[in-house]
Design a protein around this motif. Sequence first.
Motif, PDB file in Angstrom:
ATOM      1  N   SER A 198       1.119  -1.107  -0.227  1.00 22.91           N
ATOM      2  CA  SER A 198      -0.077   0.171  -0.125  1.00 22.91           C
ATOM      3  C   SER A 198       0.755   1.066  -0.232  1.00 22.91           C
ATOM      4  O   SER A 198       0.402   2.502  -0.350  1.00 22.91           O
ATOM      5  CB  SER A 198      -0.558   0.401   1.130  1.00 22.91           C
ATOM      6  N   GLU A 199       1.744   0.914   0.743  1.00 30.19           N
ATOM      7  CA  GLU A 199       3.266   2.192   0.753  1.00 30.19           C
ATOM      8  C   GLU A 199       3.270   2.411  -0.941  1.00 30.19           C
ATOM      9  O   GLU A 199       3.614   3.655  -1.085  1.00 30.19           O
ATOM     10  CB  GLU A 199       3.793   1.847   2.138  1.00 30.19           C
ATOM     11  N   LEU A 200       3.993   1.416  -1.304  1.00 30.67           N
ATOM     12  CA  LEU A 200       3.741   1.841  -2.360  1.00 30.67           C
ATOM     13  C   LEU A 200       3.149   1.977  -3.610  1.00 30.67           C
ATOM     14  O   LEU A 200       4.138   2.347  -4.567  1.00 30.67           O
ATOM     15  CB  LEU A 200       4.689   0.576  -2.668  1.00 30.67           C
ATOM     16  N   GLU A 201       1.540   1.907  -3.078  1.00 27.69           N
ATOM     17  CA  GLU A 201       0.777   2.310  -4.185  1.00 27.69           C
ATOM     18  C   GLU A 201       0.455   1.560  -5.208  1.00 27.69           C
ATOM     19  O   GLU A 201       0.341   1.877  -6.239  1.00 27.69           O
ATOM     20  CB  GLU A 201       0.491   3.503  -4.923  1.00 27.69           C
ATOM     21  N   TRP A 202       0.605   0.078  -4.662  1.00 29.83           N
ATOM     22  CA  TRP A 202       0.877  -1.232  -5.732  1.00 29.83           C
ATOM     23  C   TRP A 202      -1.040  -1.480  -5.306  1.00 29.83           C
ATOM     24  O   TRP A 202      -1.611  -0.516  -4.512  1.00 29.83           O
ATOM     25  CB  TRP A 202       0.926  -2.210  -4.995  1.00 29.83           C
ATOM     26  N   THR A 203      -1.422  -2.108  -7.020  1.00 30.18           N
ATOM     27  CA  THR A 203      -3.091  -1.825  -7.093  1.00 30.18           C
ATOM     28  C   THR A 203      -3.053  -3.074  -6.460  1.00 30.18           C
ATOM     29  O   THR A 203      -4.634  -2.770  -6.241  1.00 30.18           O
ATOM     30  CB  THR A 203      -3.108  -2.014  -8.790  1.00 30.18           C
ATOM     31  N   GLY A 204      -2.270  -4.368  -6.287  1.00 32.96           N
ATOM     32  CA  GLY A 204      -2.966  -4.647  -5.535  1.00 32.96           C
ATOM     33  C   GLY A 204      -2.355  -5.696  -4.477  1.00 32.96           C
ATOM     34  O   GLY A 204      -0.934  -4.743  -4.916  1.00 32.96           O
ATOM     35  N   TRP A 205      -2.488  -7.081  -3.916  1.00 32.56           N
ATOM     36  CA  TRP A 205      -1.493  -7.499  -2.932  1.00 32.56           C
ATOM     37  C   TRP A 205      -1.644  -9.377  -3.936  1.00 32.56           C
ATOM     38  O   TRP A 205      -2.200  -9.615  -3.559  1.00 32.56           O
ATOM     39  CB  TRP A 205      -1.966  -7.259  -2.203  1.00 32.56           C
ATOM     40  N   PRO A 206      -0.051  -9.640  -4.369  1.00 29.75           N
ATOM     41  CA  PRO A 206      -0.416 -10.493  -5.049  1.00 29.75           C
ATOM     42  C   PRO A 206       0.185 -11.657  -3.364  1.00 29.75           C
ATOM     43  O   PRO A 206       0.016 -12.852  -4.358  1.00 29.75           O
ATOM     44  CB  PRO A 206       1.214 -10.298  -5.716  1.00 29.75           C
ATOM     45  N   GLY A 207       0.752 -11.806  -2.855  1.00 25.67           N
ATOM     46  CA  GLY A 207       0.934 -12.294  -1.980  1.00 25.67           C
ATOM     47  C   GLY A 207       2.283 -12.675  -1.826  1.00 25.67           C
ATOM     48  O   GLY A 207       3.139 -12.651  -2.437  1.00 25.67           O
ATOM     49  N   PHE A 208       2.707 -14.481  -1.287  1.00 21.33           N
ATOM     50  CA  PHE A 208       4.215 -15.198  -1.356  1.00 21.33           C
ATOM     51  C   PHE A 208       3.866 -16.010  -2.158  1.00 21.33           C
ATOM     52  O   PHE A 208       3.058 -16.697  -2.188  1.00 21.33           O
ATOM     53  CB  PHE A 208       4.554 -15.004   0.071  1.00 21.33           C
ATOM     54  N   SER A 209       5.307 -16.475  -2.915  1.00 25.12           N
ATOM     55  CA  SER A 209       5.132 -17.692  -3.593  1.00 25.12           C
ATOM     56  C   SER A 209       4.640 -19.017  -2.509  1.00 25.12           C
ATOM     57  O   SER A 209       5.518 -18.512  -0.690  1.00 25.12           O
ATOM     58  CB  SER A 209       6.327 -18.202  -4.641  1.00 25.12           C
ATOM     59  N   ARG A 210       4.435 -20.503  -2.489  1.00 23.39           N
ATOM     60  CA  ARG A 210       4.546 -21.382  -1.552  1.00 23.39           C
ATOM     61  C   ARG A 210       6.290 -21.378  -0.590  1.00 23.39           C
ATOM     62  O   ARG A 210       6.684 -21.994  -0.051  1.00 23.39           O
ATOM     63  CB  ARG A 210       4.291 -22.673  -2.096  1.00 23.39           C
ATOM     64  N   GLU A 211       6.921 -21.461  -1.927  1.00 22.76           N
ATOM     65  CA  GLU A 211       8.030 -21.124  -1.251  1.00 22.76           C
ATOM     66  C   GLU A 211       8.707 -20.292  -0.398  1.00 22.76           C
ATOM     67  O   GLU A 211       9.906 -20.384   0.180  1.00 22.76           O
ATOM     68  CB  GLU A 211       9.616 -21.483  -3.083  1.00 22.76           C
ATOM     69  N   ALA A 212       8.255 -18.997  -0.476  1.00 23.13           N
ATOM     70  CA  ALA A 212       8.704 -18.384  -0.344  1.00 23.13           C
ATOM     71  C   ALA A 212       8.521 -18.147   1.423  1.00 23.13           C
ATOM     72  O   ALA A 212       8.704 -18.014   2.026  1.00 23.13           O
ATOM     73  CB  ALA A 212       8.377 -16.707  -0.925  1.00 23.13           C
ATOM     74  N   MET A 213       6.817 -18.788   1.150  1.00 23.96           N
ATOM     75  CA  MET A 213       6.451 -18.291   2.039  1.00 23.96           C
ATOM     76  C   MET A 213       6.441 -19.853   3.146  1.00 23.96           C
ATOM     77  O   MET A 213       6.745 -19.881   4.614  1.00 23.96           O
ATOM     78  CB  MET A 213       4.802 -18.869   2.680  1.00 23.96           C
ATOM     79  N   SER A 214       7.424 -20.454   2.817  1.00 26.66           N
ATOM     80  CA  SER A 214       7.791 -22.100   3.564  1.00 26.66           C
ATOM     81  C   SER A 214       8.974 -21.588   4.469  1.00 26.66           C
ATOM     82  O   SER A 214       9.599 -22.543   5.717  1.00 26.66           O
ATOM     83  CB  SER A 214       8.197 -23.062   3.124  1.00 26.66           C
ATOM     84  N   ALA A 215      10.001 -20.502   3.363  1.00 33.17           N
ATOM     85  CA  ALA A 215      11.556 -20.039   3.932  1.00 33.17           C
ATOM     86  C   ALA A 215      10.818 -19.174   5.232  1.00 33.17           C
ATOM     87  O   ALA A 215      11.545 -19.420   6.358  1.00 33.17           O
ATOM     88  CB  ALA A 215      12.039 -19.370   3.270  1.00 33.17           C
ATOM     89  N   LEU A 216      10.516 -18.035   5.058  1.00 26.67           N
ATOM     90  CA  LEU A 216       9.313 -17.761   6.294  1.00 26.67           C
ATOM     91  C   LEU A 216       9.476 -18.406   7.499  1.00 26.67           C
ATOM     92  O   LEU A 216       9.879 -18.023   8.473  1.00 26.67           O
ATOM     93  CB  LEU A 216       8.856 -16.401   5.643  1.00 26.67           C
ATOM     94  N   GLU A 217       8.667 -19.236   7.089  1.00 27.36           N
ATOM     95  CA  GLU A 217       8.009 -19.935   8.255  1.00 27.36           C
ATOM     96  C   GLU A 217       9.020 -21.179   9.189  1.00 27.36           C
ATOM     97  O   GLU A 217       9.497 -21.056  10.299  1.00 27.36           O
ATOM     98  CB  GLU A 217       6.897 -21.040   7.800  1.00 27.36           C
ATOM     99  N   ASN A 218      10.034 -21.308   8.660  1.00 24.27           N
ATOM    100  CA  ASN A 218      11.384 -21.867   8.685  1.00 24.27           C
ATOM    101  C   ASN A 218      12.881 -21.261   9.043  1.00 24.27           C
ATOM    102  O   ASN A 218      13.571 -22.050   9.952  1.00 24.27           O
ATOM    103  CB  ASN A 218      11.724 -23.164   7.784  1.00 24.27           C
ATOM    104  N   TYR A 219      12.690 -20.458   9.187  1.00 21.72           N
ATOM    105  CA  TYR A 219      13.948 -19.406   9.838  1.00 21.72           C
ATOM    106  C   TYR A 219      13.190 -19.123  11.858  1.00 21.72           C
ATOM    107  O   TYR A 219      13.015 -19.438  11.497  1.00 21.72           O
ATOM    108  CB  TYR A 219      13.773 -18.006   9.032  1.00 21.72           C
TER     109      TYR A 219
END
Length: 348
Positions: A198-219
């Motif tokens: 929202s701060e970058l004024e994107w028109t939508g929110w694409p979310g994270f890829s499955r691999e990216a979210m897995s990396a975040l959760e396992n860190y």
Amino acid sequence: MARTLNFIGQSIPFLDAVERASRAAPLNRPVLVIGERGTGKELIAERLHHLSGRWAGPLVTMNCAALPENLIEAELFGHEAGAFTGAAKTRKGRFEEADGGTLFLDELATLSSPAQDRLLRAVEYGEVTRIGASRPVKVDVRIVAATNEHLPRLTDEGKFRADLLDRLSFEVVTLPPLRLRKGDVSLLAEHFGRRMASELEWTGWPGFSREAMSALENYGWPGNVRELRNVIERAVYRWDSPDEPIAAIQFDPFASPWSLGAPAVAAAPAAAPAPVDDEIETTPAAMTPTAETGDFRAAVHAYERAILEQALKSNRFNQRATAAALSLSYDQLRHALKRHKLMDSEPA
């Protein structure tokens, strides 16, 4: 940009800690908040203040580690004019500023022994004496203190006063580290990601890829929520495809082949090249700069693409092996392959 500070989480350990703080808030008693850096100790202090009968009074914050030892007492208790060199006029301390409200002492364990002695008297008798003054001043202050140290151990070691710990520990709220808050990483990542988009004024929110979210959760998140917020905001602002799920996550912002202290890469002597596999071409023409190159960006783009193509070939088109060979994360490699339209690369 101002931030709205609030609690986000659904894990049982997190909700239990918030509930304990909420129950203690109306009581006019001191509270200790314990937790690793970045777990939200200051947010708990704010909650304790705003849910108490002192909500209309001041909430004064002091980081005990931010001042040199010889100034902490003056900062806490104030001083009279001429009490010491540089004290040109009388000044109220944080206790007097917080009269009728709450005083939040962050990094409590760093207080010097003399400061602990004076703090004990202030908590015990509700009065403070400015440095250089002969009469105490009555104050009505609730103490909320925070630390990431194990205070009972410091007490056993003689580094923290046992009687002061007794006075301050009517209630102890221990905040769980993010790595133990099951399910909260994805919730927080989505929150911080949407806010940054929202701060970058994107028109939508694409979310994270499955691999990216897995990396975040396992860190492991040594920096907890504060670190997570930085990682997410950095990933969003660096992402060049707002319509596609974010796939590149960099946990260490200092990671770079050009980092200070990184091993220097020396060029091999021209007369003694290192032995190579005869089946692998190591210097394709596209990787060799030429004097005729007139378009810098195009040359850099071609050079990067050639590195990726050669690394893929060298690693038999195994992307995880290629990422490791190039010192990239798997998601960073896939982002680079997508940028160079090499995602469908196959062995010839």
